[in-house]
Design a protein around this motif. Structure first.
Motif, PDB file in Angstrom:
ATOM      1  N   GLN A  17       0.853  -1.192   0.000  1.00 42.07           N
ATOM      2  CA  GLN A  17       0.000   0.000   0.000  1.00 42.07           C
ATOM      3  C   GLN A  17       0.883   1.234   0.000  1.00 42.07           C
ATOM      4  OE1 GLN A  17      -2.105  -1.021   3.632  1.00 42.07           O
ATOM      5  NE2 GLN A  17      -3.928  -1.553   2.454  1.00 42.07           N
ATOM      6  N   PHE A  18       0.403   2.279  -0.646  1.00 43.43           N
ATOM      7  CA  PHE A  18       1.074   3.576  -0.607  1.00 43.43           C
ATOM      8  C   PHE A  18       0.061   4.608  -0.146  1.00 43.43           C
ATOM      9  CE2 PHE A  18       3.625   1.629  -4.178  1.00 43.43           C
ATOM     10  CZ  PHE A  18       4.815   1.561  -3.474  1.00 43.43           C
ATOM     11  N   THR A  19       0.579   5.711   0.403  1.00 48.55           N
ATOM     12  CA  THR A  19      -0.328   6.780   0.795  1.00 48.55           C
ATOM     13  C   THR A  19      -0.384   7.812  -0.321  1.00 48.55           C
ATOM     14  OG1 THR A  19       0.381   6.417   3.046  1.00 48.55           O
ATOM     15  CG2 THR A  19      -0.823   8.449   2.644  1.00 48.55           C
ATOM     16  N   SER A  20      -1.612   8.101  -0.771  1.00 42.94           N
ATOM     17  CA  SER A  20      -1.776   9.104  -1.809  1.00 42.94           C
ATOM     18  C   SER A  20      -2.916  10.027  -1.389  1.00 42.94           C
ATOM     19  CB  SER A  20      -2.108   8.390  -3.117  1.00 42.94           C
ATOM     20  OG  SER A  20      -2.436   9.315  -4.106  1.00 42.94           O
ATOM     21  N   THR A  26      -4.126   0.483  -2.249  1.00 44.81           N
ATOM     22  CA  THR A  26      -3.556  -0.866  -2.309  1.00 44.81           C
ATOM     23  C   THR A  26      -3.116  -1.163  -3.744  1.00 44.81           C
ATOM     24  OG1 THR A  26      -4.983  -1.581  -0.522  1.00 44.81           O
ATOM     25  CG2 THR A  26      -4.019  -3.318  -1.873  1.00 44.81           C
ATOM     26  N   ILE A  27      -1.825  -1.367  -3.919  1.00 43.72           N
ATOM     27  CA  ILE A  27      -1.267  -1.619  -5.252  1.00 43.72           C
ATOM     28  C   ILE A  27      -1.167  -3.130  -5.501  1.00 43.72           C
ATOM     29  CG2 ILE A  27       0.720  -1.204  -6.786  1.00 43.72           C
ATOM     30  CD1 ILE A  27      -0.840   1.328  -6.001  1.00 43.72           C
ATOM     31  N   LEU A  28      -0.679  -3.877  -4.512  1.00 43.44           N
ATOM     32  CA  LEU A  28      -0.644  -5.338  -4.611  1.00 43.44           C
ATOM     33  C   LEU A  28      -1.459  -5.892  -3.446  1.00 43.44           C
ATOM     34  CD1 LEU A  28       3.188  -5.828  -5.281  1.00 43.44           C
ATOM     35  CD2 LEU A  28       1.372  -5.606  -6.972  1.00 43.44           C
ATOM     36  N   GLY A  45       0.932  -5.240 -17.934  1.00 45.30           N
ATOM     37  CA  GLY A  45      -0.257  -4.682 -17.291  1.00 45.30           C
ATOM     38  C   GLY A  45      -0.377  -3.209 -17.593  1.00 45.30           C
ATOM     39  N   PRO A  46      -1.558  -2.637 -17.306  1.00 43.97           N
ATOM     40  CA  PRO A  46      -1.761  -1.220 -17.604  1.00 43.97           C
ATOM     41  C   PRO A  46      -0.803  -0.332 -16.816  1.00 43.97           C
ATOM     42  CG  PRO A  46      -3.790  -2.278 -16.797  1.00 43.97           C
ATOM     43  CD  PRO A  46      -2.696  -3.268 -16.643  1.00 43.97           C
ATOM     44  N   SER A  47      -0.591   0.866 -17.323  1.00 43.50           N
ATOM     45  CA  SER A  47       0.304   1.810 -16.649  1.00 43.50           C
ATOM     46  C   SER A  47      -0.187   2.070 -15.220  1.00 43.50           C
ATOM     47  CB  SER A  47       0.317   3.108 -17.453  1.00 43.50           C
ATOM     48  OG  SER A  47       1.311   3.928 -16.943  1.00 43.50           O
ATOM     49  N   GLY A  48       0.743   2.018 -14.283  1.00 46.13           N
ATOM     50  CA  GLY A  48       0.399   2.335 -12.892  1.00 46.13           C
ATOM     51  C   GLY A  48      -0.196   1.179 -12.111  1.00 46.13           C
ATOM     52  N   CYS A  49      -0.194  -0.048 -12.699  1.00 49.03           N
ATOM     53  CA  CYS A  49      -0.853  -1.165 -12.010  1.00 49.03           C
ATOM     54  C   CYS A  49       0.023  -1.778 -10.912  1.00 49.03           C
ATOM     55  CB  CYS A  49      -1.237  -2.250 -13.021  1.00 49.03           C
ATOM     56  SG  CYS A  49       0.184  -3.020 -13.811  1.00 49.03           S
ATOM     57  N   GLY A  50       1.327  -1.522 -10.940  1.00 44.44           N
ATOM     58  CA  GLY A  50       2.186  -2.045  -9.877  1.00 44.44           C
ATOM     59  C   GLY A  50       3.320  -2.929 -10.358  1.00 44.44           C
ATOM     60  N   LYS A  51       3.645  -2.881 -11.650  1.00 44.99           N
ATOM     61  CA  LYS A  51       4.696  -3.746 -12.194  1.00 44.99           C
ATOM     62  C   LYS A  51       6.057  -3.423 -11.563  1.00 44.99           C
ATOM     63  CE  LYS A  51       3.812  -2.417 -16.483  1.00 44.99           C
ATOM     64  NZ  LYS A  51       2.675  -1.514 -16.213  1.00 44.99           N
ATOM     65  N   SER A  52       6.424  -2.128 -11.582  1.00 46.11           N
ATOM     66  CA  SER A  52       7.738  -1.757 -11.017  1.00 46.11           C
ATOM     67  C   SER A  52       7.762  -1.982  -9.514  1.00 46.11           C
ATOM     68  CB  SER A  52       8.059  -0.293 -11.308  1.00 46.11           C
ATOM     69  OG  SER A  52       8.204  -0.113 -12.690  1.00 46.11           O
ATOM     70  N   THR A  53       6.604  -1.783  -8.879  1.00 45.86           N
ATOM     71  CA  THR A  53       6.534  -2.019  -7.424  1.00 45.86           C
ATOM     72  C   THR A  53       6.889  -3.473  -7.136  1.00 45.86           C
ATOM     73  OG1 THR A  53       4.833  -0.336  -7.215  1.00 45.86           O
ATOM     74  CG2 THR A  53       4.970  -1.950  -5.436  1.00 45.86           C
ATOM     75  N   LEU A  54       6.337  -4.378  -7.941  1.00 43.17           N
ATOM     76  CA  LEU A  54       6.622  -5.808  -7.753  1.00 43.17           C
ATOM     77  C   LEU A  54       8.114  -6.086  -7.934  1.00 43.17           C
ATOM     78  CD1 LEU A  54       5.532  -8.681  -7.360  1.00 43.17           C
ATOM     79  CD2 LEU A  54       4.955  -8.744  -9.787  1.00 43.17           C
ATOM     80  N   ASP A 164      13.645  -3.960 -15.767  1.00 48.58           N
ATOM     81  CA  ASP A 164      12.474  -3.072 -15.774  1.00 48.58           C
ATOM     82  C   ASP A 164      12.396  -2.340 -17.111  1.00 48.58           C
ATOM     83  OD1 ASP A 164      10.321  -1.503 -15.182  1.00 48.58           O
ATOM     84  OD2 ASP A 164      11.078  -0.817 -13.243  1.00 48.58           O
ATOM     85  N   GLU A 165      11.580  -2.844 -18.005  1.00 46.63           N
ATOM     86  CA  GLU A 165      11.418  -2.299 -19.359  1.00 46.63           C
ATOM     87  C   GLU A 165      12.754  -2.013 -20.034  1.00 46.63           C
ATOM     88  OE1 GLU A 165       8.456   0.683 -19.914  1.00 46.63           O
ATOM     89  OE2 GLU A 165       7.529   0.215 -18.000  1.00 46.63           O
ATOM     90  N   PRO A 166      13.606  -3.048 -20.135  1.00 43.99           N
ATOM     91  CA  PRO A 166      14.981  -2.799 -20.580  1.00 43.99           C
ATOM     92  C   PRO A 166      15.115  -2.268 -22.006  1.00 43.99           C
ATOM     93  CG  PRO A 166      14.526  -5.152 -20.566  1.00 43.99           C
ATOM     94  CD  PRO A 166      13.357  -4.484 -19.901  1.00 43.99           C
ATOM     95  N   THR A 197       7.574  -5.443 -18.965  1.00 44.02           N
ATOM     96  CA  THR A 197       7.512  -4.838 -20.292  1.00 44.02           C
ATOM     97  C   THR A 197       6.119  -4.285 -20.562  1.00 44.02           C
ATOM     98  OG1 THR A 197       7.750  -5.260 -22.665  1.00 44.02           O
ATOM     99  CG2 THR A 197       7.086  -7.133 -21.345  1.00 44.02           C
ATOM    100  N   HIS A 198       6.062  -3.283 -21.441  1.00 49.55           N
ATOM    101  CA  HIS A 198       4.763  -2.766 -21.897  1.00 49.55           C
ATOM    102  C   HIS A 198       4.320  -3.496 -23.151  1.00 49.55           C
ATOM    103  CE1 HIS A 198       5.018   1.076 -19.533  1.00 49.55           C
ATOM    104  NE2 HIS A 198       3.769   0.718 -19.415  1.00 49.55           N
ATOM    105  N   ASP A 199       5.235  -4.284 -23.708  1.00 50.25           N
ATOM    106  CA  ASP A 199       5.054  -4.861 -25.028  1.00 50.25           C
ATOM    107  C   ASP A 199       4.631  -6.334 -24.904  1.00 50.25           C
ATOM    108  OD1 ASP A 199       5.419  -5.991 -27.515  1.00 50.25           O
ATOM    109  OD2 ASP A 199       7.219  -4.831 -27.964  1.00 50.25           O
TER     110      ASP A 199
END
Ligand SMILES: Nc1ncnc2c1ncn2[C@@H]1O[C@H](COP(=O)(O)OP(=O)(O)OP(=O)(O)O)[C@@H](O)[C@H]1O
Length: 258
Positions: A17-20, A26-28, A45-54, A164-166, A197-199
Motif C-alpha cells: 500500500q502507498f499513501t496518496s 492498495t497496489i498489490l 499490465g496497464p500503466s500504474g498497475c504495480g509492475k515496477s513495485t513488484l 524493468d522495461e529494458p 515490459t509494456h510490449d
C-alpha cells in the motif's frame, strides 16, 4: 510449473500500500507467487498497475506492507548481488570505458585481476561488444549502452536478473536484436529472468510464463505459461507473426489489459 522443485523466489500474501492524498491505496493485494530456476517470467499490465513495485520488492529496494518475499528460503530485506537489476535507462559510469564499467562490480569485490579480465572478456563477447571495449559511454548507441548494462548486471553472476522495461527506449530494429540477445543469454547461461515490459509481443516471444495485472482486478495477478521463446530459439523459420496460436494468445493478453 515444476511442482517438485523449491522456488527461487516466493512471495506469500504480499500486500503493498502507498499513501496518496492522505489515503491508503492498495497496489498489490495478498499476492502469492513462486518463480523457479531457469524461468523467464515477464510482467505486463496497464500503466500504474504495480509492475515496477513488484520488481522493486523482489530486488529488495522496497519492503512490503505485509507478507513475505523470500529467495531460496531467505527473507529479502535489501538489494544484494544475487539479484542483478537492469533499468530502462542504462546507468553507466561516463568516465569509465565499456570494459571498466563491466569490471566495476568485481573490482569492488576485490576479485583477482585475472578472474575479472576473463569474466569481462566473456561477457563482452556474449553481449556482442567486441571491438568496443575501450569506448566510453558517450561513444555508444542506446542499444550498445543497454548491452553494457546487461553485462554489468551479469558479471556478478546473479541468480536472478531483474529487468524493468529494458528495451522500451530503443528503436524497433535494435529492440528486436536485443530480444534475440537476451534469449541467447537466458538459454546459454541458464539464467533466471524476471522482466517488466509494456510490449505484449515481447513478453510472448521471450518468456516461459507471463504474469498479467488484469485491468478489472487491481492488485491481482493472472498467469499464462508459454513456449514460444523455445520455438523461436529452436526453429529459425518459425514466424510468430503468421502463427495463429501466437496471435490468439496475444489477443487474450490484450483483452486482460485493455
Ligand atoms: N514510493 C511510492 N510512494 C507512493 N506511491 C507510489 C510509490 N511507488 C509507486 N507508487 C504508486 O503506485 C502505483 C504503481 O506504480 P508502479 O510504478 O509500480 O506502476 P507500473 O505498473 O510500473 O507503471 P508504469 O507501467 O507506468 O511504469 C502508481 O500509482 C504509483 O504512483
Amino acid at each position: 510449473m515444476p511442482l517438485n522443485k523449491e522456488p527461487l523466489i516466493k512471495l506469500t500474501q504480499v500486500t503493498q500500500q502507498f499513501t496518496s492524498n492522505e489515503s491508503e491505496v492498495t497496489i498489490l493485494n495478498q499476492l502469492d507467487l513462486s518463480m523457479y530456476d531457469g524461468e523467464f517470467v515477464s510482467v505486463v499490465g496497464p500503466s500504474g498497475c504495480g509492475k515496477s513495485t513488484l520488481l522493486n520488492l523482489i530486488a529488495g529496494f522496497l519492503m512490503p506492507t505485509s507478507g513475505s518475499i523470500k529467495m531460496r528460503h531467505q527473507l529479502i530485506t535489501s538489494p544484494d548481488k544475487t539479484r542483478g537489476v537492469v533499468f530502462q535507462s542504462p546507468t553507466l559510469y561516463p568516465w569509465l570505458s565499456v570494459e571498466q564499467n563491466i569490471a566495476y562490480g568485481p573490482k569492488r569485490q576485490k576479485l583477482p585481476i585475472n578472474e575479472i579480465n576473463e569474466k569481462v572478456k566473456l561477457l563482452v563477447e556474449q553481449v556482442g561488444l567486441i571491438g568496443s571495449e575501450k569506448k566510453y559511454p558517450f561513444e555508444l548507441s542506446g542499444g550498445m549502452k543497454q548491452r553494457v548494462s546487461i553485462a554489468r548486471a551479469m558479471v556478478n553472476e546473479p541468480e536472478l536478473l531483474l529487468m524493468d522495461e529494458p528495451f522500451s527506449a530503443l528503436d524497433a530494429i535494435t529492440r528486436r536484436n536485443m530480444q534475440g540477445l537476451l534469449r541467447s543469454l537466458w538459454k546459454e547461461n541458464h539464467q533466471s529472468i524476471f522482466m517488466i515490459t509494456h510490449d505484449i509481443e515481447e513478453a510472448l516471444k521471450l518468456s516461459t510464463r507471463v504474469l498479467v495485472f488484469p485491468k478489472n482486478k487491481p492488485g491481482e495477478l493472472k498467469e499464462y505459461p508459454f513456449n514460444f521463446t523455445e520455438k523461436i530459439a529452436q526453429d529459425s523459420t518459425y514466424e510468430p507473426d503468421t502463427d495463429e496460436v501466437f496471435q490468439q494468445n496475444k489477443l487474450l493478453l490484450l483483452n486482460d489489459i485493455m
